[in-house]
Design a protein around this motif. Structure first.
Motif, short mmCIF file in Angstrom:
data_model
loop_
_atom_site.label_atom_id
_atom_site.label_comp_id
_atom_site.label_asym_id
_atom_site.label_seq_id
_atom_site.Cartn_x
_atom_site.Cartn_y
_atom_site.Cartn_z
N GLY A 215 -15.85 -8.16 6.01
CA GLY A 215 -16.02 -7.04 5.08
C GLY A 215 -15.13 -5.85 5.44
O GLY A 215 -14.50 -5.25 4.57
N SER A 216 -15.05 -5.52 6.73
CA SER A 216 -14.23 -4.38 7.14
C SER A 216 -12.76 -4.64 6.87
O SER A 216 -12.02 -3.75 6.42
CB SER A 216 -14.42 -4.08 8.63
N VAL B 153 -12.25 -4.18 3.18
CA VAL B 153 -12.24 -2.76 2.80
C VAL B 153 -10.95 -2.09 3.26
O VAL B 153 -10.40 -1.23 2.57
CB VAL B 153 -13.49 -2.04 3.36
N THR C 120 -8.03 -3.48 3.35
CA THR C 120 -7.03 -3.82 2.31
C THR C 120 -7.17 -2.89 1.11
O THR C 120 -6.19 -2.41 0.56
CB THR C 120 -7.25 -5.27 1.84
N ILE C 121 -8.44 -2.64 0.73
CA ILE C 121 -8.67 -1.83 -0.45
C ILE C 121 -8.23 -0.38 -0.20
O ILE C 121 -7.64 0.26 -1.08
CB ILE C 121 -10.17 -1.91 -0.85
N ASP D 167 -4.66 -0.15 -0.62
CA ASP D 167 -4.24 -0.25 -2.02
C ASP D 167 -4.39 1.06 -2.78
O ASP D 167 -3.57 1.38 -3.63
CB ASP D 167 -5.07 -1.32 -2.74
N TYR D 168 -5.48 1.78 -2.51
CA TYR D 168 -5.78 2.92 -3.39
C TYR D 168 -5.53 4.29 -2.77
O TYR D 168 -5.29 5.25 -3.50
CB TYR D 168 -7.23 2.86 -3.86
N LEU E 213 -14.01 3.94 8.65
CA LEU E 213 -14.28 2.50 8.59
C LEU E 213 -14.49 1.92 9.98
O LEU E 213 -15.45 1.18 10.22
CB LEU E 213 -13.12 1.79 7.88
#
Ligand code: HEM
Ligand code: HEM
Lengths: 111, 152
Positions: free
Chosen positions: B91-92, B95, B97-98, B101-102, B116
Protein backbone atom coordinates in the motif's frame (compact mmCIF):
# COMPACT_ATOMS: atom_id res chain seq x y z
CA UNK A 1 -9.30 3.42 -18.26
CA UNK A 2 -12.07 3.59 -15.63
CA UNK A 3 -10.76 0.32 -14.24
CA UNK A 4 -7.39 2.00 -13.69
CA UNK A 5 -9.03 4.87 -11.80
CA UNK A 6 -11.10 2.43 -9.74
CA UNK A 7 -7.99 0.39 -8.93
CA UNK A 8 -6.24 3.52 -7.72
CA UNK A 9 -9.17 4.80 -5.65
CA UNK A 10 -9.79 1.42 -3.99
CA UNK A 11 -6.05 1.02 -3.25
CA UNK A 12 -5.90 4.36 -1.42
CA UNK A 13 -9.13 3.64 0.41
CA UNK A 14 -7.88 0.29 1.70
CA UNK A 15 -4.59 1.89 2.71
CA UNK A 16 -6.27 4.49 4.91
CA UNK A 17 -8.60 1.88 6.35
CA UNK A 18 -5.58 -0.24 7.28
CA UNK A 19 -3.94 2.61 9.21
CA UNK A 20 -7.07 3.03 11.35
CA UNK A 21 -7.61 -0.72 11.57
CA UNK A 22 -4.18 -1.42 13.08
CA UNK A 23 -4.76 1.46 15.49
CA UNK A 24 -8.10 0.14 16.75
CA UNK A 25 -6.80 -3.44 16.95
CA UNK A 26 -3.92 -2.17 19.09
CA UNK A 27 -6.49 -1.40 21.81
CA UNK A 28 -6.29 -5.08 22.78
CA UNK A 29 -3.04 -4.03 24.45
CA UNK A 30 -4.76 -1.27 26.41
CA UNK A 31 -7.52 -3.32 28.02
CA UNK A 32 -10.33 -5.71 27.08
CA UNK A 33 -12.81 -2.97 28.01
CA UNK A 34 -11.21 -0.40 25.70
CA UNK A 35 -11.17 -2.80 22.76
CA UNK A 36 -14.74 -3.95 23.28
CA UNK A 37 -15.98 -0.39 23.69
CA UNK A 38 -14.52 0.75 20.37
CA UNK A 39 -15.45 -2.40 18.45
CA UNK A 40 -18.89 -2.18 20.04
CA UNK A 41 -19.30 1.35 18.73
CA UNK A 42 -18.72 -0.07 15.21
CA UNK A 43 -21.62 -2.47 15.56
CA UNK A 44 -24.35 -0.35 14.00
CA UNK A 45 -25.98 -0.29 10.56
CA UNK A 46 -23.93 2.65 9.27
CA UNK A 47 -20.63 0.90 9.98
CA UNK A 48 -22.15 -2.34 8.72
CA UNK A 49 -22.73 -0.72 5.35
CA UNK A 50 -19.23 0.80 5.53
CA UNK A 51 -17.79 -2.69 6.00
CA UNK A 52 -19.76 -3.89 2.99
CA UNK A 53 -18.27 -1.01 0.96
CA UNK A 54 -14.78 -1.84 2.17
CA UNK A 55 -15.18 -5.48 1.22
CA UNK A 56 -16.46 -4.43 -2.21
CA UNK A 57 -13.36 -2.25 -2.65
CA UNK A 58 -11.02 -5.10 -1.66
CA UNK A 59 -12.78 -7.65 -3.86
CA UNK A 60 -12.54 -5.36 -6.89
CA UNK A 61 -8.92 -4.38 -6.18
CA UNK A 62 -7.94 -8.02 -5.68
CA UNK A 63 -9.58 -9.41 -8.83
CA UNK A 64 -8.54 -6.47 -10.98
CA UNK A 65 -5.02 -6.77 -9.52
CA UNK A 66 -4.86 -10.39 -10.69
CA UNK A 67 -6.00 -9.21 -14.11
CA UNK A 68 -3.19 -6.61 -14.22
CA UNK A 69 -0.69 -9.32 -13.27
CA UNK A 70 -2.00 -11.62 -16.03
CA UNK A 71 -1.80 -8.83 -18.60
CA UNK A 72 1.84 -8.28 -17.62
CA UNK A 73 3.06 -11.86 -17.33
CA UNK A 74 0.80 -14.11 -19.37
CA UNK A 75 1.74 -14.14 -23.05
CA UNK A 76 -1.89 -13.88 -24.13
CA UNK A 77 -2.78 -11.46 -21.35
CA UNK A 78 -2.84 -8.25 -23.42
CA UNK A 79 -5.01 -9.92 -26.05
CA UNK A 80 -7.61 -10.98 -23.49
CA UNK A 81 -7.45 -7.95 -21.20
CA UNK A 82 -10.96 -6.81 -22.17
CA UNK A 83 -12.42 -10.26 -21.73
CA UNK A 84 -10.69 -10.49 -18.39
CA UNK A 85 -12.27 -7.22 -17.28
CA UNK A 86 -15.65 -8.86 -17.81
CA UNK A 87 -14.44 -11.88 -15.86
CA UNK A 88 -13.40 -9.52 -13.05
CA UNK A 89 -16.85 -7.92 -13.06
CA UNK A 90 -18.51 -11.35 -13.11
CA UNK A 91 -16.41 -12.68 -10.22
CA UNK A 92 -17.06 -9.46 -8.32
CA UNK A 93 -20.83 -9.87 -8.66
CA UNK A 94 -20.71 -13.53 -7.64
CA UNK A 95 -18.48 -12.89 -4.63
CA UNK A 96 -20.58 -9.98 -3.40
CA UNK A 97 -23.78 -11.98 -3.95
CA UNK A 98 -22.33 -14.62 -1.63
CA UNK A 99 -21.04 -12.15 0.93
CA UNK A 100 -23.72 -9.46 1.20
CA UNK A 101 -26.71 -11.53 2.40
CA UNK A 102 -24.59 -13.19 5.06
CA UNK A 103 -23.05 -9.94 6.26
CA UNK A 104 -26.26 -7.89 6.15
CA UNK A 105 -28.01 -10.61 8.10
CA UNK A 106 -25.37 -10.31 10.81
CA UNK A 107 -25.66 -6.52 10.77
CA UNK A 108 -29.44 -6.16 10.61
CA UNK A 109 -30.61 -9.55 11.83
CA UNK A 110 -31.13 -8.69 15.50
CA UNK A 111 -29.67 -11.14 18.00
CA UNK B 1 37.76 9.40 -51.08
CA UNK B 2 37.83 6.31 -49.02
CA UNK B 3 37.19 6.74 -45.38
CA UNK B 4 36.69 3.91 -43.01
CA UNK B 5 33.62 4.10 -40.88
CA UNK B 6 33.08 1.39 -38.37
CA UNK B 7 29.54 0.36 -37.85
CA UNK B 8 28.97 -1.94 -34.91
CA UNK B 9 27.28 -5.21 -35.71
CA UNK B 10 23.55 -5.05 -35.10
CA UNK B 11 22.40 -6.07 -31.63
CA UNK B 12 25.82 -5.75 -30.09
CA UNK B 13 25.35 -4.26 -26.63
CA UNK B 14 25.70 -0.54 -26.23
CA UNK B 15 28.87 0.30 -24.37
CA UNK B 16 28.20 2.57 -21.42
CA UNK B 17 31.13 4.48 -20.12
CA UNK B 18 29.40 5.31 -16.90
CA UNK B 19 26.42 3.89 -15.08
CA UNK B 20 25.60 7.22 -13.57
CA UNK B 21 22.74 7.63 -16.02
CA UNK B 22 20.67 5.06 -14.21
CA UNK B 23 19.52 4.92 -10.62
CA UNK B 24 19.75 1.17 -10.29
CA UNK B 25 16.80 -1.15 -10.51
CA UNK B 26 14.74 0.11 -7.59
CA UNK B 27 11.62 0.82 -9.64
CA UNK B 28 11.83 -2.58 -11.33
CA UNK B 29 12.00 -4.40 -8.00
CA UNK B 30 9.13 -2.28 -6.72
CA UNK B 31 7.08 -3.20 -9.77
CA UNK B 32 7.76 -6.92 -9.25
CA UNK B 33 7.05 -6.64 -5.53
CA UNK B 34 3.60 -5.11 -6.22
CA UNK B 35 2.70 -8.19 -8.24
CA UNK B 36 4.17 -10.88 -6.00
CA UNK B 37 2.75 -9.35 -2.82
CA UNK B 38 -0.61 -8.89 -4.56
CA UNK B 39 -0.94 -12.62 -5.22
CA UNK B 40 -0.07 -13.50 -1.61
CA UNK B 41 -2.36 -10.78 -0.23
CA UNK B 42 -5.38 -12.20 -2.03
CA UNK B 43 -5.03 -15.38 0.03
CA UNK B 44 -4.19 -13.62 3.31
CA UNK B 45 -6.93 -10.99 3.13
CA UNK B 46 -9.68 -13.28 1.81
CA UNK B 47 -8.84 -15.72 4.63
CA UNK B 48 -8.95 -12.86 7.14
CA UNK B 49 -12.30 -11.61 5.89
CA UNK B 50 -13.73 -15.11 5.82
CA UNK B 51 -12.86 -15.94 9.44
CA UNK B 52 -13.91 -12.52 10.74
CA UNK B 53 -16.98 -11.66 8.66
CA UNK B 54 -18.50 -14.88 7.35
CA UNK B 55 -17.65 -17.79 9.66
CA UNK B 56 -19.67 -18.18 12.84
CA UNK B 57 -21.52 -15.03 13.86
CA UNK B 58 -19.51 -12.80 11.56
CA UNK B 59 -18.93 -9.24 12.65
CA UNK B 60 -21.21 -9.69 15.68
CA UNK B 61 -18.80 -12.14 17.28
CA UNK B 62 -15.78 -9.83 17.33
CA UNK B 63 -14.60 -8.76 20.76
CA UNK B 64 -11.56 -9.17 22.99
CA UNK B 65 -12.28 -12.86 23.56
CA UNK B 66 -12.49 -13.46 19.80
CA UNK B 67 -9.08 -11.89 19.17
CA UNK B 68 -7.56 -13.79 22.09
CA UNK B 69 -8.96 -17.03 20.72
CA UNK B 70 -7.45 -16.38 17.29
CA UNK B 71 -4.06 -15.24 18.49
CA UNK B 72 -3.80 -18.29 20.76
CA UNK B 73 -2.83 -20.05 17.54
CA UNK B 74 0.59 -19.37 16.01
CA UNK B 75 -0.99 -19.82 12.58
CA UNK B 76 -3.10 -16.66 12.93
CA UNK B 77 -0.24 -14.76 14.53
CA UNK B 78 2.02 -15.46 11.58
CA UNK B 79 -0.90 -14.89 9.19
CA UNK B 80 -1.59 -11.43 10.61
CA UNK B 81 2.10 -10.57 10.76
CA UNK B 82 2.60 -11.30 7.05
CA UNK B 83 -0.64 -9.57 6.16
CA UNK B 84 0.43 -6.48 8.11
CA UNK B 85 3.87 -6.22 6.53
CA UNK B 86 2.92 -7.12 2.98
CA UNK B 87 -0.18 -4.92 2.90
CA UNK B 88 1.70 -1.97 4.39
CA UNK B 89 4.66 -2.22 2.01
CA UNK B 90 2.35 -2.81 -0.97
CA UNK B 91 0.00 0.00 0.00
CA UNK B 92 2.76 2.48 0.87
CA UNK B 93 4.60 1.79 -2.35
CA UNK B 94 1.34 2.29 -4.26
CA UNK B 95 0.65 5.58 -2.50
CA UNK B 96 4.23 6.66 -3.26
CA UNK B 97 3.53 6.16 -6.96
CA UNK B 98 0.37 8.22 -6.64
CA UNK B 99 2.22 11.04 -4.86
CA UNK B 100 4.78 11.06 -7.67
CA UNK B 101 1.95 11.30 -10.19
CA UNK B 102 -0.04 14.15 -8.71
CA UNK B 103 2.19 16.24 -6.45
CA UNK B 104 4.07 18.41 -8.90
CA UNK B 105 6.03 20.71 -6.64
CA UNK B 106 9.23 19.23 -5.20
CA UNK B 107 8.42 20.62 -1.81
CA UNK B 108 4.91 19.14 -1.70
CA UNK B 109 6.24 15.76 -2.80
CA UNK B 110 8.88 15.75 -0.10
CA UNK B 111 6.43 16.65 2.66
CA UNK B 112 3.90 14.02 1.54
CA UNK B 113 6.59 11.36 1.42
CA UNK B 114 7.81 12.19 4.91
CA UNK B 115 4.24 11.82 6.16
CA UNK B 116 3.94 8.52 4.27
CA UNK B 117 7.15 7.10 5.74
CA UNK B 118 6.06 8.15 9.23
CA UNK B 119 2.63 6.52 8.82
CA UNK B 120 4.30 3.37 7.50
CA UNK B 121 6.77 3.09 10.38
CA UNK B 122 4.26 3.85 13.13
CA UNK B 123 1.72 1.35 11.78
CA UNK B 124 4.15 -1.50 11.12
CA UNK B 125 5.97 -1.13 14.44
CA UNK B 126 2.75 -0.78 16.43
CA UNK B 127 1.04 -3.69 14.67
CA UNK B 128 4.06 -5.96 15.08
CA UNK B 129 4.40 -5.13 18.78
CA UNK B 130 0.71 -5.80 19.33
CA UNK B 131 0.95 -9.28 17.83
CA UNK B 132 4.07 -10.24 19.78
CA UNK B 133 3.20 -8.72 23.16
CA UNK B 134 -0.47 -9.66 23.21
CA UNK B 135 -1.65 -11.02 26.56
CA UNK B 136 -4.94 -12.95 26.32
CA UNK B 137 -5.40 -12.99 30.11
CA UNK B 138 -4.33 -9.59 31.45
CA UNK B 139 -4.13 -9.51 35.25
CA UNK B 140 -7.24 -7.99 36.74
CA UNK B 141 -9.17 -8.18 33.48
CA UNK B 142 -12.92 -8.74 33.98
CA UNK B 143 -13.35 -12.49 33.71
CA UNK B 144 -16.52 -12.27 31.60
CA UNK B 145 -14.62 -10.44 28.84
CA UNK B 146 -11.66 -12.82 28.76
CA UNK B 147 -11.48 -16.01 26.71
CA UNK B 148 -12.64 -19.12 28.58
CA UNK B 149 -9.15 -20.64 28.77
CA UNK B 150 -8.04 -17.87 31.17
CA UNK B 151 -9.94 -19.34 34.12
CA UNK B 152 -8.70 -22.88 33.45
C1 HEM C 1 -14.48 -5.23 7.89
C2 HEM C 1 -13.50 -6.06 7.67
C3 HEM C 1 -12.50 -6.46 8.73
C4 HEM C 1 -12.72 -6.89 10.01
C5 HEM C 1 -14.04 -7.06 10.73
C6 HEM C 1 -11.41 -7.16 10.59
C7 HEM C 1 -11.21 -7.61 11.90
C8 HEM C 1 -9.98 -7.82 12.48
C9 HEM C 1 -9.77 -8.40 13.80
C10 HEM C 1 -10.88 -8.85 14.73
C11 HEM C 1 -8.43 -8.46 14.02
C12 HEM C 1 -7.74 -9.03 15.25
C13 HEM C 1 -6.93 -10.28 14.97
C14 HEM C 1 -7.56 -11.26 14.02
O1 HEM C 1 -8.79 -11.47 14.04
O2 HEM C 1 -6.81 -11.86 13.21
C15 HEM C 1 -7.78 -7.91 12.84
C16 HEM C 1 -6.42 -7.78 12.68
C17 HEM C 1 -5.80 -7.37 11.50
N1 HEM C 1 -6.42 -7.06 10.30
FE1 HEM C 1 -8.42 -6.99 10.00
N2 HEM C 1 -10.43 -6.89 9.67
C18 HEM C 1 -11.05 -6.47 8.51
C19 HEM C 1 -10.44 -6.11 7.34
C20 HEM C 1 -9.07 -6.10 7.13
C21 HEM C 1 -8.44 -5.76 5.88
C22 HEM C 1 -9.16 -5.37 4.60
C23 HEM C 1 -7.08 -5.86 6.08
C24 HEM C 1 -5.93 -5.64 5.10
C25 HEM C 1 -5.82 -4.66 4.29
C26 HEM C 1 -6.88 -6.24 7.46
C27 HEM C 1 -5.65 -6.41 8.05
C28 HEM C 1 -5.45 -6.73 9.37
C29 HEM C 1 -4.14 -6.82 10.01
C30 HEM C 1 -2.79 -6.53 9.34
C31 HEM C 1 -4.36 -7.21 11.34
C32 HEM C 1 -3.28 -7.39 12.43
C33 HEM C 1 -3.19 -6.10 13.22
C34 HEM C 1 -2.05 -6.02 14.18
O3 HEM C 1 -0.93 -6.45 13.85
O4 HEM C 1 -2.23 -5.45 15.27
N3 HEM C 1 -8.11 -6.39 8.06
N4 HEM C 1 -8.74 -7.54 11.91
C1 HEM D 1 -5.99 -8.25 -2.35
C2 HEM D 1 -4.85 -8.41 -2.96
C3 HEM D 1 -4.21 -7.32 -3.80
C4 HEM D 1 -3.83 -7.44 -5.11
C5 HEM D 1 -3.97 -8.67 -6.01
C6 HEM D 1 -3.25 -6.17 -5.50
C7 HEM D 1 -2.68 -5.93 -6.74
C8 HEM D 1 -2.18 -4.72 -7.15
C9 HEM D 1 -1.52 -4.48 -8.41
C10 HEM D 1 -1.23 -5.54 -9.47
C11 HEM D 1 -1.21 -3.16 -8.46
C12 HEM D 1 -0.60 -2.42 -9.65
C13 HEM D 1 0.84 -2.07 -9.40
C14 HEM D 1 1.44 -1.37 -10.62
O1 HEM D 1 0.70 -0.88 -11.48
O2 HEM D 1 2.67 -1.32 -10.67
C15 HEM D 1 -1.67 -2.55 -7.23
C16 HEM D 1 -1.57 -1.21 -6.92
C17 HEM D 1 -1.93 -0.66 -5.71
N1 HEM D 1 -2.41 -1.33 -4.60
FE1 HEM D 1 -2.87 -3.29 -4.53
N2 HEM D 1 -3.31 -5.30 -4.45
C18 HEM D 1 -3.88 -5.95 -3.38
C19 HEM D 1 -4.09 -5.43 -2.11
C20 HEM D 1 -3.87 -4.10 -1.74
C21 HEM D 1 -4.01 -3.56 -0.39
C22 HEM D 1 -4.40 -4.38 0.84
C23 HEM D 1 -3.72 -2.22 -0.45
C24 HEM D 1 -3.70 -1.18 0.66
C25 HEM D 1 -3.14 -1.37 1.81
C26 HEM D 1 -3.40 -1.92 -1.85
C27 HEM D 1 -3.06 -0.67 -2.32
C28 HEM D 1 -2.63 -0.40 -3.59
C29 HEM D 1 -2.28 0.91 -4.08
C30 HEM D 1 -2.36 2.23 -3.28
C31 HEM D 1 -1.84 0.76 -5.41
C32 HEM D 1 -1.34 1.87 -6.37
C33 HEM D 1 -2.38 2.16 -7.42
C34 HEM D 1 -1.84 3.00 -8.57
O3 HEM D 1 -0.62 3.23 -8.68
O4 HEM D 1 -2.67 3.41 -9.39
N3 HEM D 1 -3.49 -3.09 -2.59
N4 HEM D 1 -2.26 -3.53 -6.45
Amino acid sequence: MWSWVAHRVTGVLIFFFLLVHVLDTSLVRVSPEAYNAVIGSYKNPVMGLGEAGLVAAIVFHAFNGIRIILVDFWAKGPKYQRVMLWVVIGLFVVTMAGFLPRHLMNVFGGK
Amino acid sequence: MTSITSIPAPRSPRVRTSRRTTRGNFELYGWIFMRVSGVVLVVLIFGHLFTNLIAGQGIKAIDFGFVAGKWASPLWQVWDLFMLWLAMIHGSNGVRTIINDYAERDHTRLVLKIVLVAAFLITVVLGTLVIFTFDPCPAGGPINLLPSFCSA
